[in-house]
Design an enzyme around this catalytic site. Structure first.
Site: not given
Length: 344
Positions: A40, A43
């Site tokens: 995450t 990202h």
């Protein structure tokens, strides 16, 4: 205090100076010792489409960590200053139907640490005491720092009975490799993991999988049938990659009555053979996060009973070298990357 923050709406993460957060009456102030970089966080670093839609700027990021309680709110019970803790990164509302029924992992109003509220890539983190998990003394800091993703692996792997079963894991990222290790530890017969990244398949071998298969070089079903003696297909599938072709192949090689747990997030629409799902009578279950807090208790028990996660931790950096840590993650040639806030 120092913190890693998404300061601008473009690729990158920045080290900033910011105020130490103040805990509310039901909160803990946690001094972070070590953190780990999550997919995450990558990202968010890359500022991809999901991040652009999700992350307010500026935002202190990070949600995988180990630390010690530095201060407590006036209403906190059950903790002491100095306790070593990690914490559940999904902060739930407490008043929706699922929360009130004890199914907090299904809360529709969940906020994510380091996503919608300030995160743990900082010297200090404020977290509701409800979300904190007091760590047993025999779990080392490095392992505790990856408890959040380990929880994803445990939640996924233990969704179905694994004892004596043949298990297929698609996706040899760190969470997929940890899920495969869990399956082996609890008594699966064969655990096969697939990917297209040889570095990560090698990590899976170090973690004890029965067979690691690069699907660009070998035929999965041939390996299962000819090497492992499997004639009917896999009993349990753990889809960790988000890859459409990987999921389609999983459906194809499942035995009748097989069960699939899905954690990998596809980047777009995925086509699968729904006739195969129907006529094989497959069960498909979506997985998000960890069960609160049943998964956390199981995580600790798995480590204390001998599951060794250390091979999945491949890189350590002092926090001032955070860019090297992100570069390692971006390269695809890493397992879990630890950032040490006590090492400058």
């Amino acid at each position: 205090m120092k913190a890693l923050s998404k300061q601008e709406s473009r690729a990158g993460i920045w080290m900033v100076d910011t105020e130490v957060p103040r805990p509310g009456p039901n909160d803990l102030l946690i001094r972070v010792k070590k953190g780990s970089i999550c997919g995450t966080d990558v990202h968010i670093y890359k500022w991809d489409e999901w991040a652009q839609k999700t992350i307010p700027v500026p935002m202190v990021v990070g949600h995988e960590y180990v630390g010690v309680v530095a201060a407590m709110g006036s209403e906190v019970r059950g903790f002491n200053v100095g306790d070593r803790v990690s914490g559940e990164g999904h902060v739930t509302c407490g008043h929706c139907r699922n929360c009130r029924a004890g199914r907090r992992h299904l809360c529709r109003n969940t906020l994510g640490v380091g996503v919608n509220r300030p995160g743990s890539f900082a010297e200090y983190l404020v977290l509701p005491a409800f979300n904190a998990f007091k760590l047993p003394d025999d779990i080392p800091d490095d392992v505790a720092a990856i408890f959040d993703p380990f929880g994803n692996a445990v939640h996924t792997a233990l969704s179905f009975d694994l004892v004596g079963e043949d298990v297929l894991v698609t996706g040899a990222g760190p969470i997929g490799v940890m899920a495969a290790a869990v399956a082996r530890h609890v008594g699966a017969r064969n655990v096969v993991i697939t990917d297209i990244n040889d570095y990560r398949l090698d990590l899976a071998r170090k973690m004890g999988v029965t067979r690691a298969v690069n699907v660009t070089k070998e035929d999965l079903w041939s390996v299962a049938r000819n090497e492992l003696g499997m004639t009917e297909g896999f009993d349990v599938g753990l889809e960790m990659s988000g890859s459409g072709p990987a999921f389609a192949q999983m459906v194809d090689v499942m035995n009748n009555g097989g069960k699939i747990a899905l954690l990998g997030i596809p980047s777009g629409d995925v086509r699968i053979d729904w006739n195969a799902v129907i006529f094989k009578m497959l069960t498909i279950k979506g997985i998000y996060g960890r069960e609160m807090f049943e998964t956390w208790y199981k995580m600790a028990a798995l480590i204390q009973s001998g599951l060794d996660l250390r091979p999945i931790i491949t890189h350590h950096f002092g926090i001032d070298d955070f860019q090297q840590g992100f570069d390692a993650m971006l390269s695809g040639q890493s397992g879990k990357v630890i950032l040490d806030w006590e090492k400058r």
